[in-house]
Design a protein around this motif. Structure first.
Motif, PDB file in Angstrom:
ATOM      1  N   UNK A 297       0.853  -1.197   0.000  1.00  0.00           N
ATOM      2  CA  UNK A 297       0.000   0.000   0.000  1.00  0.00           C
ATOM      3  C   UNK A 297       0.886   1.243   0.000  1.00  0.00           C
ATOM      4  N   UNK A 298       0.538   2.218  -0.822  1.00  0.00           N
ATOM      5  CA  UNK A 298       1.309   3.457  -0.902  1.00  0.00           C
ATOM      6  C   UNK A 298       1.199   4.212   0.420  1.00  0.00           C
ATOM      7  N   UNK A 299       2.324   4.492   1.102  1.00  0.00           N
ATOM      8  CA  UNK A 299       2.267   5.230   2.375  1.00  0.00           C
ATOM      9  C   UNK A 299       1.616   6.603   2.243  1.00  0.00           C
ATOM     10  N   UNK A 300       1.589   7.162   1.024  1.00  0.00           N
ATOM     11  CA  UNK A 300       0.972   8.471   0.822  1.00  0.00           C
ATOM     12  C   UNK A 300      -0.540   8.445   1.013  1.00  0.00           C
ATOM     13  N   UNK A 301      -1.084   7.255   1.275  1.00  0.00           N
ATOM     14  CA  UNK A 301      -2.512   7.161   1.566  1.00  0.00           C
ATOM     15  C   UNK A 301      -2.838   7.874   2.877  1.00  0.00           C
ATOM     16  N   UNK A 302      -1.832   8.027   3.742  1.00  0.00           N
ATOM     17  CA  UNK A 302      -2.024   8.715   5.022  1.00  0.00           C
ATOM     18  C   UNK A 302      -1.764  10.202   4.832  1.00  0.00           C
TER      19      UNK A 302
END
Length: 454
Positions: A297-302
């Motif tokens: 999962x792309x950490x930029x989702x947070x």
């Protein structure tokens, strides 16, 4: 002649010993003992493998790497030790001036009197204002014109750390700017089967953040301390009371977790894994949640953004952080000061720790995750708020709350919040009764103590 030769030999031997002693002294390195409550900075972030097992990522032990740079530059060794957030170990070492403690991160609450008794002056307030952001220096712990808790960076205070994918599932792309739409979003998130807000209610400390959100409700800083001038500070007509009612309303609607998170790691996992939409904490929680985003999962989702406008503008706190204090009993006070100043200029460490450097000689930098909120601040959509300097009002307010038996464990917030029975969401009888008791007790002890807001 024989006597002269003997004396000469003695002198040679003595000089040889002195040379050895000097060499030994120059080779000997000073060592300082540093205690840190943010253990992820020493051990690395907590991650989970494909089987759900937690492990530490040593490549993210940012303080350890900063220590290596410090030792390489100065020759001073540093021993790093983690300590628990209750601070019992640190307080006991301070009380006996244990020289085994040189520096500690200020992850514990100390009164102004305790700072004066147990910690060493680090830098004068006047000098600090020429090196760091002057307005932020005003909010730091000061005793007799000196800083005792050196906050080497700044960060954003209480705001919204959220999972963007959860918002999208509920039909939203970002945190709404107004409370009405924000509440509709919380309802939509609940409707898709996800917890809207993770609070981590099993512990008491998260309740303290209600005081900061009350400042956003009022549109001004320091309303917790300003309770001293409110006739009924916990009533809905006052900022603290209004915010307590708001949080408890969210509880009545089922917007907080219904299960018990056994520890804070599980709570942060809930947002990282999309089991909850958001947490309402300061920016310090942001890197922890980002580090927990599952593999693939792309950490930029947070994302990180300001809370909505509660009626008096949309605000976010800017506050000094990454604080350090020196034990008065330390034998290495000057070396400890050097370490603190080194970290203040180490932009790599500060940014990786989720903050922004403020030392005039530090390179500029900010965490990438601040990009969204920085943009909103630049565009004027969000205004920055700076806390009030510590004053006698803080001590007086704490004393009133203490006498009313609602200071410890943030009982002033926890008792009303827990009074509402989630199985009877429309029954506010117990909540109203608790608020009434707190108002009566607060006024009683405020009069007995003879204090008022100055």
């Amino acid at each position: 002649m024989k006597r002269i030769i003997i004396l000469a030999l003695v002198c040679v031997a003595f000089l040889g010993c002195e040379k050895k002693k000097a060499a030994s002294t120059s080779a000997e390195q000073k060592t300082i003992n540093v205690f840190v409550h943010m253990t992820q900075l020493i051990l690395g972030d907590e991650l989970k493998d494909e089987n759900g097992n937690t492990y530490r990522d040593p490549s993210t032990a940012w303080l350890k790497f900063a220590v290596d740079r410090f030792t390489a530059q100065t020759g001073i060794k540093v021993n790093l030790t983690g300590y628990s957030s209750d601070g019992a170990q640190i307080k006991s070492m301070l009380q006996v001036e244990d020289p085994g403690l040189d520096i500690f991160t200020t992850g514990i609450a100390l009164t102004n009197e305790e700072y004066a008794r147990y910690t060493a002056p680090i830098i004068s307030v006047a000098e600090a204002k020429t090196i760091y952001d002057s307005a932020l220096v005003d909010t730091m712990q000061q005793v007799d014109g000196f800083i005792r808790d050196m906050q080497i960076a700044k960060g954003y205070g209480e705001a919204v750390t959220y999972n963007e994918e959860v918002l999208k599932k509920a039909g939203y792309s970002e945190i709404p700017g107004d409370l009405e739409t924000f509440n509709k979003m919380l309802a939509a998130i609940k409707a898709v089967g996800v917890t809207p807000i993770s609070m981590h209610r099993v512990e008491s400390w998260p309740l303290s953040t209600i005081a900061q959100f009350a400042d956003y409700v009022a549109g001004e800083p320091g309303v917790f301390v300003k309770m001293l001038k409110e006739p009924a500070p916990f009533a809905e007509s006052a900022p603290i009371g209004k915010t307590l009612k708001l949080y408890t309303s969210w509880k009545s609607l089922g917007y907080f977790e219904q299960e018990i998170y056994p520890d804070f790691g599980v709570a942060t996992d809930s947002v990282a894994y999309g089991k909850a939409a958001m947490m309402l904490f300061g920016s310090w929680v942001l890197p922890q949640i980002i580090s927990r985003v599952p593999s693939g999962t792309d950490p930029n989702v947070v994302k990180f953004d300001a809370a909505p406008d509660f009626g008096n503008g949309r605000w976010v706190y800017v506050s000094p952080n990454l604080g350090w204090s020196i034990n008065k009993g330390s034998k290495n006070i000057e070396e400890s000061k050097r370490f603190i100043e080194f970290l203040a200029k180490d932009t790599e460490f500060i940014v990786k720790a989720g903050s922004i450097p403020t030392h005039k000689d530090a390179l500029q930098g900010a965490p990438e995750a601040f990009e969204l909120i920085d943009q909103h601040v630049r565009e004027g959509k969000v205004k920055q708020m700076i806390g009030l300097p510590w004053s006698q009002n803080n001590a007086d307010n704490d004393e009133v709350l203490k006498e009313a038996n609602i200071l410890a464990d943030n009982r002033w917030a926890g008792l009303p919040f827990d009074a509402l029975d989630i199985t009877k969401p429309n029954d506010w009888t117990a909540f109203d009764a608790q608020i009434a008791r707190q108002n009566v007790d607060y006024e009683k002890y405020r009069k007995e103590l003879g204090v008022s807001y100055k």
